[in-house]
Structure formats: structure tokens, C-alpha cells
Design an enzyme around this catalytic site. Structure first.
Site, PDB file in Angstrom:
ATOM      1  N   LYS A  54      15.054  14.913  -7.555  1.00  9.92           N
ATOM      2  CA  LYS A  54      16.380  14.459  -7.998  1.00  9.92           C
ATOM      3  C   LYS A  54      16.275  13.081  -8.665  1.00  9.92           C
ATOM      4  O   LYS A  54      16.875  12.835  -9.710  1.00  9.92           O
ATOM      5  CB  LYS A  54      17.347  14.385  -6.806  1.00  9.92           C
ATOM      6  CG  LYS A  54      17.800  15.767  -6.350  1.00  9.92           C
ATOM      7  CD  LYS A  54      18.540  15.747  -5.024  1.00  9.92           C
ATOM      8  CE  LYS A  54      18.797  17.175  -4.558  1.00  9.92           C
ATOM      9  NZ  LYS A  54      19.390  17.282  -3.232  1.00  9.92           N
ATOM     10  N   GLN A  98      21.154  13.352   1.463  1.00 12.44           N
ATOM     11  CA  GLN A  98      20.289  14.532   1.552  1.00 12.44           C
ATOM     12  C   GLN A  98      20.407  15.160   2.940  1.00 12.44           C
ATOM     13  O   GLN A  98      20.252  14.478   3.946  1.00 12.44           O
ATOM     14  CB  GLN A  98      18.834  14.123   1.255  1.00 12.44           C
ATOM     15  CG  GLN A  98      17.863  15.274   1.215  1.00 12.44           C
ATOM     16  CD  GLN A  98      18.137  16.254   0.063  1.00 12.44           C
ATOM     17  OE1 GLN A  98      18.426  15.848  -1.062  1.00 12.44           O
ATOM     18  NE2 GLN A  98      18.068  17.546   0.351  1.00 12.44           N
ATOM     19  N   ASP A 121      27.953  16.104  -4.598  1.00 14.15           N
ATOM     20  CA  ASP A 121      27.551  17.383  -4.009  1.00 14.15           C
ATOM     21  C   ASP A 121      28.760  18.307  -3.855  1.00 14.15           C
ATOM     22  O   ASP A 121      28.595  19.501  -3.592  1.00 14.15           O
ATOM     23  CB  ASP A 121      26.932  17.140  -2.613  1.00 14.15           C
ATOM     24  CG  ASP A 121      25.411  17.233  -2.633  1.00 14.15           C
ATOM     25  OD1 ASP A 121      24.868  17.851  -3.574  1.00 14.15           O
ATOM     26  OD2 ASP A 121      24.773  16.705  -1.705  1.00 14.15           O
TER      27      ASP A 121
END
Ligand code: NAD
Length: 296
Positions: A54, A98, A121
Site C-alpha cells: 500500500k 491495518q 477503507d
């Protein structure tokens, strides 16, 4: 005729290059650089790989990357205080924590602490609610990637029978919402679903997000269906370790019209959509229109 392979890698590369162009234009015309902060707590090996990739992709498209790697023993108070700082930081347009988190940290409380406008997200209840009521939301990256693959493959989704296997908050449920928004007739199946093969055979569009290799057999696929395989399973065959999806690819390829491979299907779309969401969050934040070809 064998099914067409849906090339997620090529489609993700195309999206990523449009994102790069949008990022350059934001800088050239407005002096704004979108910024993505990634928080990793602990050293889960899979998370290490995902975070590295990422961060690399963020830098590749010209965005600012802020990486925060915290020890596995980090308290909830300390994590929430970092999130509060990032919420208030004007250089940060997207915040990603994460997952999975170490067991003493509750993901739902941590996600709720992220400002919904920076929740790239799309997991915050506020974005979940906006998506399910058909309003402008930040959409979770993996289902958004699946939708883009479907739009690239099919002329129209309207009226199609869609079956989503898997009902997690990060893939299955938002996928179902996106397909409903496209006016598909949607069935969501899960581990307690009875007669799963029959349910799958109804699908013009079949999306599987389970995590079980070869769960979905070739004879569960409706002839001419489009199959999106989100599953990522590590198996050993012939002494070699390799990645496979939830669908028996060989069997399904004989029946389907188009199918995503694993790897090289949905996987590359997830990161490209994370970058797209960050550009959209940045534009929303400064009151600019989300760029064409990058926002969905
Ligand atoms: P999860 O474990 O949260 O959910 C799994 C779902 O599968 C549940 O809804 C469960 O009810 C269902 N299920 C389990 N066994 C079943 C069975 N026998 N029959 C029918 N349904 C069954 O998983 P998740 O986070 O949604 O991820 C699912 C898969 O997608 C995993 O393999 C994961 O690695 C993969 N994934 C891939 C990406 C990507 O970028 N390609 C992103 C996220 C997840």
C-alpha cells in the site's frame, strides 16, 4: 468456449495511471497533494506485506504516505490518540488501520474513531449507512474493485440475478449493497445457507468471498455467468505453494462467460481502489469535484 479471463491486473494498472494523472493535476492546479496515513499495530506477517505494498503504491502515484508502525502492546488510548492527531492533520486525507489488530484492541471502536471523511477503507458505520441508503459514501475497496471489474465486463447489471457468497462486513455485505444499487436481484449466501449449489446456479453474477479453496464447483455455475472470485487461499500442490480462490477455476472456466483468476483478479483492484478513495476523500475535503475515471 472457455470463459474470458477478467484481467484485474491490467484494469488496476489503468485505474492507477488515471489516479497518478489526477494527483498531478491536483498539485498543478491547486497545490494540493493527497495524503494517506497507514497505521499498523504489531507484526502480523501478512499485514507487513499488505502495508508495504500500500505504501509503495501510494508513493508511486505521487501521493504523500505517512506510515505509523506501533508495537503489538500499544494501548487503545495511545492508538485513539494517534487517530485523533491524524483526523486533525490537514495533510492527511485518508486514514487506514491495518486489520487484524492484536486481540486486546477492538476493531469496531478503533474504526469508529476515524473521521468518516478520512475513512478510506469505508468501514466506519457512517459510510456503511450512507452506502446502504444509496448516498455518496466511501465504499470498501475490495467490493468497489469487484464492481469496477463487473462494469468493465458486462454492458449492464440491471435486472441480473446476483449471488454473493460470504457476508462479512468488509466484502460480502457491501458487495451486496453495491449490486443492489446497480438494480441487480441480490441473494447473499453464507456458511449456514442451505442448498448452496442451487443458490449459486441462479447467478448471472456470482461473487465469492469465503476463504475456502475450490468450494464453488464448475457445475454450480450457470452457463454464461460472470464469476468474481475474491477468495485468497494458500495451498500446497505438487510440492509447491500457490494461491487459489474459492472457485474451481478450471471447472468454472468451461461454463462461465467470464471469470477472475487468483492471483491477478480482484487482488490488484483492492489497492487501486484504496488510492482512488484517498483522492476522492481529498477532493471532498477541499470542496473540489471528484475526478472523472477515478471516483465511482
Ligand atoms: P470472513 O471470514 O470475514 O467471511 C467469510 C464468509 O464466508 C462468511 O460470511 C461465512 O459465513 C462464509 N462462509 C464460510 N464457510 C462457508 C461455506 N462453507 N459456504 C458458504 N459460505 C461460507 O472473510 P472475508 O474477510 O470476507 O474474506 C473472504 C475471502 O476473501 C478470504 O479468502 C480473504 O482472504 C479474501 N479477501 C480478498 C481480498 C482481496 O483483495 N482480493 C480482500 C479481502 C478479503
Amino acid at each position: 468456449m472457455a470463459a474470458a479471463k477478467i484481467d484485474g491486473k491490467a484494469i488496476a494498472e489503468g485505474l492507477q495511471s488515471r489516479i497518478g494523472a489526477a494527483v498531478s493535476e491536483l498539485w498543478r492546479k491547486h497545490g494540493i497533494q493527497p495524503g494517506l496515513a497507514v497505521i499498523q499495530v504489531g507484526e502480523d506477517p501478512a499485514s507487513e506485506v499488505y502495508v508495504r505494498s500500500k505504501v509503495r503504491s501510494t508513493i508511486e502515484v505521487g501521493m504523500a504516505s505517512f506510515q505509523h508502525k506501533l508495537p503489538a502492546t500499544t494501548s487503545e488510548v495511545d492508538l485513539l490518540s494517534l487517530i485523533a492527531k491524524l483526523n486533525a492533520d490537514p495533510a492527511v486525507h485518508g486514514i487506514l488501520v491495518q486489520l487484524p489488530l492484536p486481540s486486546h484492541l477492538k476493531a469496531s471502536s478503533v474504526i469508529r474513531a476515524i473521521s468518516p471523511e478520512k475513512d478510506v477503507d469505508g468501514f466506519h458505520v457512517s459510510n456503511v449507512g450512507l452506502l446502504s441508503t444509496g448516498q455518496k459514501a466511501i465504499v470498501p475497496c475490495t467490493p468497489l474493485g469487484c464492481l469496477i471489474l463487473l462494469r468493465e465486463t458486462l454492458e449492464s447489471l440491471v435486472g441480473l440475478e446476483a449471488v454473493v457468497v460470504g457476508h462479512s462486513n468488509i466484502v460480502g455485505k457491501p458487495m451486496a449493497q453495491l449490486l443492489l444499487a446497480e438494480n441487480c436481484t441480490v441473494t447473499v449466501a453464507h456458511k449456514e445457507t442451505r442448498y448452496l449449489p442451487e443458490v449459486c446456479r441462479r447467478a448471472d453474477v456470482l461473487v465469492t468471498a469465503v476463504g475456502r479453496p475450490a468450494l464453488i464447483q464448475g457445475d454450480w455455475i450457470k452457463p454464461g455467468a460472470t464469476v468474481i472470485d475474491v477468495g485468497i487461499n494458500r495451498i500446497t500442490s505438487g510440492g509447491k505453494r500457490r494461491l487459489v480462490g474459492d472457485v474451481d477455476f478450471e471447472g468454472a472456466s468451461k461454463v462461465a462467460r467470464a471469470i477472475t483468476p487468483v492471483p491477478g483478479g480482484v487482488g490488484p483492484m483492492t489497492i487501486a481502489c484504496l488510492l482512488a478513495n484517498t483522492v476522492s476523500a481529498c477532493c471532498d475535503n477541499v470542496g473540489l469535484a471528484r475526478p472523472d475515471g477515478v471516483s465511482f
